[in-house]
Design an enzyme around this catalytic site. Structure first.
Site, PDB file in Angstrom:
ATOM      1  N   GLU A 145      38.951  29.698  32.308  1.00 19.76           N
ATOM      2  CA  GLU A 145      38.070  30.766  31.808  1.00 19.76           C
ATOM      3  C   GLU A 145      38.334  31.035  30.340  1.00 19.76           C
ATOM      4  O   GLU A 145      37.402  31.216  29.551  1.00 19.76           O
ATOM      5  CB  GLU A 145      38.280  32.051  32.621  1.00 19.76           C
ATOM      6  CG  GLU A 145      37.164  33.084  32.415  1.00 19.76           C
ATOM      7  CD  GLU A 145      37.323  33.970  31.188  1.00 19.76           C
ATOM      8  OE1 GLU A 145      36.324  34.543  30.724  1.00 19.76           O
ATOM      9  OE2 GLU A 145      38.449  34.084  30.677  1.00 19.76           O
ATOM     10  N   ASP A 188      44.252  31.174  34.616  1.00 23.04           N
ATOM     11  CA  ASP A 188      44.755  30.774  33.292  1.00 23.04           C
ATOM     12  C   ASP A 188      44.862  32.001  32.397  1.00 23.04           C
ATOM     13  O   ASP A 188      44.232  33.027  32.650  1.00 23.04           O
ATOM     14  CB  ASP A 188      43.865  29.704  32.647  1.00 23.04           C
ATOM     15  CG  ASP A 188      42.465  30.208  32.295  1.00 23.04           C
ATOM     16  OD1 ASP A 188      41.890  30.973  33.104  1.00 23.04           O
ATOM     17  OD2 ASP A 188      41.946  29.840  31.228  1.00 23.04           O
TER      18      ASP A 188
END
Ligand code: BES
Ligand code: MN
Ligand code: MN
Length: 456
Positions: A152, A88
């Site tokens: 994250e 991400d």
């Protein structure tokens, strides 16, 4: 090793092209509009793992974005490396400051410009390609488990749960992470610590509605004025944080430890020039290297309220807001600091306003050992690839899950990142050096080799 070099040079263009393909997917975890793209990116990572030679790879759904997990088991007698990274990315805003599209990667002056190029798709993909190099040349020295998450940048809450539910599946000897930076290509380094994080949002409410700033101004508490005063009061004239108890658990380093930390090459003039500031500012009594490595902070990340549109509207606003982060160092606890902040913030609010503190995600600080086999293997691998021994440094950023690798899985982590501070991660025009990418792919197989040899 010659077979690795040969395989790499035969496949160099493809290795780069495949990374660009991944960078074209806008896997922005914070923005629900991109949920489909995040899922698409997970699928692409999974496919890349199978292609690289994993025996199996799967998409593990979570309450949020999925985790991609794959493994290549060679021999149960060999050590197992658990590679962690994230696919991400941060939102690319402000878009107008990008010279090219954040999801239209371009290569310019030896750098790959795209959101996620350095943080962390480029670094994750080094491990995918390194795995391919080792698998296709039949030179895997360790078993490999790959766990690449999609949350994250939003705090890794669901990965924490995944760890608890998969302790057996994730059994390994070491966690290897490339999501940090080096000093420079001339001065390779290995981060040996990450700061923790406590992140809160505050809301200050004054009158029950926006007021005419002439009719009421001067007689009613203005929540924006008050919020600013409250924020300003949280640092004293020495730039120490004034929250009672804030420093109680901060580990005091010995003079020798501080000396070692300051041995890292650092040029203050260059630093200032790079940022276009006339001076730096931070806690009295500490160097810039210490301020970002071993000392905690409190920073406003955003502040808003009242009228911010065109022209002038005379208004005494009803509400003011701010997002505040605190970077933490051993042995501060994110939970305790958030509580301390909340109590303090409530206690300094004048009677003319009401305040509300909402905690966001947090994470605990970590220090990774340098006397371990795994660190020594990483140092040897970097030395092999860069021709220079890496300098251990304390990083200023946070990767919240790393503390949980130890707590939940009982595993230590090696932070073998290949980014540079100048990569502009989280900023417009994020980039990653093409050379950094290939150096990473070159270094990683050596880590596996040396880790296996040294574990015997
Ligand atoms: N990769 C970074 C952390 C990092 C950057 C560590 C540079 C060391 C050097 C990571 O993706 C990140 O941005 N973490 C966030 C925390 C998260 C909870 C949003 C951070 O540090 O702000
Ligand atoms: Mn990252
Ligand atoms: Mn990041």
């Amino acid at each position: 090793m010659q077979v690795w070099n040969d395989y790499m040079s035969e496949n160099k263009d493809r290795f780069l092209e495949e990374l660009l393909e991944l960078l074209r997917i806008p896997s922005i975890s914070a923005d629900s509009k991109y949920k489909g793209d995040v899922a698409k990116c997970a699928e692409a990572v999974k496919e890349s793992l199978l292609k690289a030679g994993c025996d199996s790879a799967e998409i593990c759904p979570t309450a949020g974005h999925p985790i991609v997990y794959g493994e290549k088991m060679v021999d149960p007698a060999l050590p197992t490396v658990l590679v962690y990274g994230h696919y991400d990315v941060q939102p690319p805003d402000p878009l107008e400051l990008w010279d090219s599209g954040p999801f239209d990667p371009v290569i310019k002056d030896g750098n790959i410009y795209a959101r996620g190029s350095a943080d962390d798709k480029g670094q994750v993909f080094m491990h995918v390609k390194a795995l391919e190099v080792m698998a296709k040349t039949g030179t895997l020295a360790c078993n490999v488990k790959m766990m690449i998450e999609g949350e994250e940048e939003v705090g890794s809450d669901n990965l924490g749960i995944f760890l608890e539910q998969n302790v057996d599946k994730l059994k390994a000897d070491i966690v290897l992470v490339s999501d940090t930076s080096m000093i420079s290509m001339e001065h390779p380094s290995l981060e040996t610590g990450l700061r923790g994080l406590s992140y809160v949002e505050v809301e200050v409410t004054g009158p029950n509605r926006d007021l005419h700033s002439g009719v009421y101004g001067g007689a009613v508490g203005n929540p924006i004025n008050i919020l600013c005063q409250m924020i300003a009061s949280m640092h004293d004239e020495n730039n120490h944080i004034t929250i009672p108890g804030f420093y109680d658990k901060v580990k005091v380093l010995s003079d020798d430890e501080r000396k070692a930390i300051n041995e890292k090459p650092f040029d203050l003039d260059e630093y200032k020039k790079d940022l276009d500031v006339n001076d730096v500012r931070g806690e009295d009594g500490y160097t810039t290297t210490e301020r970002t490595g071993i000392r905690p902070t409190l920073d406003v990340n955003g502040i808003w309220g009242g009228y911010t549109g065109e022209g002038a509207k005379t208004v005494l606003p009803s509400k003011a807001y701010a997002k505040i982060s605190m970077r933490l160092v051993p042995d501060q606890s994110s939970h305790e600091i958030t509580e301390m902040f909340t109590k303090h913030f409530e206690s300094i609010a004048p009677a003319s306003v009401k305040v509300k503190v909402t905690p966001h995600h947090g994470g605990e600080p970590v220090v990774t050992p340098t006397d371990s086999i795994a660190y020594q293997a990483a140092a040897k691998a970097v030395t092999q690839a860069f021709g220079k021994e890496p300098i251990p440094t304390r990083g200023g950023g946070s990767i919240p899950i790393v503390a949980l690798f130890e707590k939940t899985l009982g595993l230590k982590t090696v932070l073998m990142g290949f980014g540079l501070d100048s990569d502009a991660i989280h900023s417009p025009n994020e980039k990653y050096g093409v050379e950094n990418y290939f150096k990473g792919i070159e270094t990683i197989p050596y880590f596996h080799k040396y880790f296996a040899e040294m574990s015997k």
